[in-house]
Write a protein that holds these residues in place. Structure first.
Motif, PDB file in Angstrom:
ATOM      1  N   ARG A  68       0.833  -1.213   0.000  1.00 18.18           N
ATOM      2  CA  ARG A  68       0.000   0.000   0.000  1.00 18.18           C
ATOM      3  C   ARG A  68       0.862   1.255   0.000  1.00 18.18           C
ATOM      4  O   ARG A  68       0.596   2.210  -0.747  1.00 18.18           O
ATOM      5  CB  ARG A  68      -0.932  -0.009   1.211  1.00 18.18           C
ATOM      6  CG  ARG A  68      -1.849   1.222   1.282  1.00 18.18           C
ATOM      7  CD  ARG A  68      -2.854   1.125   2.410  1.00 18.18           C
ATOM      8  NE  ARG A  68      -2.219   1.010   3.709  1.00 18.18           N
ATOM      9  CZ  ARG A  68      -1.693   2.028   4.388  1.00 18.18           C
ATOM     10  NH1 ARG A  68      -1.691   3.254   3.858  1.00 18.18           N
ATOM     11  NH2 ARG A  68      -1.159   1.851   5.576  1.00 18.18           N
ATOM     12  N   LYS A 108       2.494   1.810  -3.382  1.00 23.06           N
ATOM     13  CA  LYS A 108       1.533   2.358  -4.352  1.00 23.06           C
ATOM     14  C   LYS A 108       1.274   3.826  -4.086  1.00 23.06           C
ATOM     15  O   LYS A 108       1.207   4.644  -5.021  1.00 23.06           O
ATOM     16  CB  LYS A 108       0.233   1.544  -4.296  1.00 23.06           C
ATOM     17  CG  LYS A 108      -0.886   2.073  -5.207  1.00 23.06           C
ATOM     18  CD  LYS A 108      -0.455   2.300  -6.640  1.00 23.06           C
ATOM     19  CE  LYS A 108      -0.071   1.027  -7.348  1.00 23.06           C
ATOM     20  NZ  LYS A 108       0.264   1.266  -8.779  1.00 23.06           N
ATOM     21  N   GLY A 111      -3.468  -2.104  -3.505  1.00 19.38           N
ATOM     22  CA  GLY A 111      -2.778  -1.398  -4.580  1.00 19.38           C
ATOM     23  C   GLY A 111      -1.753  -2.193  -5.342  1.00 19.38           C
ATOM     24  O   GLY A 111      -0.878  -1.617  -5.998  1.00 19.38           O
TER      25      GLY A 111
END
Length: 297
Positions: free
Chosen positions: A198, A201, A233
């Motif tokens: 995450r 991303k 992500g």
């Protein structure tokens, strides 16, 4: 004299027979020998060798290799991994330049770089990581890069060093489903790995992760892990068959049929993943040069 009772030895767990679809060719050819010589000459470590990768012959024969930085001794003892565990040697600050020079001599168009875990270091090895990315880019401006990184124990300022260096793809492997994480990745955490994806991303990276099959997980758990990656992500997911590197490592519970991998590939695309590489011999860096681009039809 009293006779002692005879106690039968506990029978060893039967080994699951390896199916025909997992047969690979022995590494041969001039390109393979050239890569071998370069790796030996520059005193480089490769996950190809340390991880007993079944694709080493194919990849080295094509003139590519996955370089492993920060030594070849890991501070973690994952149940699936053939890399040695112990006290690592001191950081080699010349290593980034040697990796860059090897990539230049090999004329690599897409370089994959990974590392052992260096949990004993305050920076987790992230300074060497950033220096390596910069050195490769300086000497090989036309070479694209994938970096397969550790979780840096969740110390996010170390992860930021990789994000700032901005390789084309940053990968961090989930390795297995949530239920089996403690058994398979003893010092890792499932949700911490998801947070790595995450944060990558959010930092603008093209993100990638890999899962091994055949350790005892269910299809539903694999699909859930893929969904968790997508929700955090992840752009690219690789799915491959776990192969036991030594008798001391976790056993193979079953060999997953190629048709199951094909089904999981379609499920991944259906949930929105941008590239799904799935098959018995797939490893994190297998066909990595293709993962810069979308695999969606």
């Amino acid at each position: 004299m009293q006779e002692l009772p005879v106690i039968a030895a506990e029978p060893a767990a039967p080994r699951v027979k390896k199916p025909d679809w997992l047969r690979v060719k022995l590494p041969i050819g001039e390109n393979y020998r050239q890569v071998r010589n370069l790796v030996d000459t520059h005193k480089l470590h490769t996950i190809c060798e340390s991880g007993n990768c079944p694709n080493m012959g194919e990849c080295w024969g094509a003139g590519t290799a996955t370089f492993m930085i920060l030594g070849n001794i890991c501070t973690r003892s994952c149940g699936f991994c053939a890399v040695a565990t112990g006290r690592p040697e001191a950081v080699d600050w010349d290593e980034p330049q040697r990796v860059a020079e090897a990539i230049y001599l090999m004329k690599v168009k897409h370089a994959v770089i990974t590392s052992v875990d260096r949990d004993e270091l305050k920076d987790g090895g992230s300074i060497i990581w950033a220096n390596t990315i910069k050195a490769v880019r300086a000497l090989n401006p036309d070479t694209t890069m994938e970096t397969l990184i550790p979780d840096f124990r969740g110390i996010w300022e170390n992860l930021e060093r990789v994000i700032e260096a901005a390789p084309e793809v940053v990968s961090h492997n989930l390795e297995t489903v949530e239920r089996m994480t403690k058994q398979v990745r003893i010092q890792a955490k499932y949700h911490r790995s998801l947070e790595v994806i995450r944060r990558l991303k959010e930092g603008g990276m093209r993100t990638k992760s890999g899962i091994m099959l055949g350790l005892g997980e269910t299809k539903e758990e694999v699909v859930q892990a893929m969904q968790d990656l997508y929700d955090n992500g992840c752009d690219v997911v690789t799915l491959g068959q776990y192969l036991q590197p030594t008798p001391k490592h976790l056993p193979v519970v079953r060999f997953v049929h190629p048709d199951e991998f094909a089904e999981l590939r379609e499920i991944g695309y259906g949930m929105g993943l941008d590239y799904v590489e799935a098959g018995p011999l797939v490893r994190s860096s297998y066909h990595a040069e293709k993962h810069i681009f979308s695999g969606r039809k």
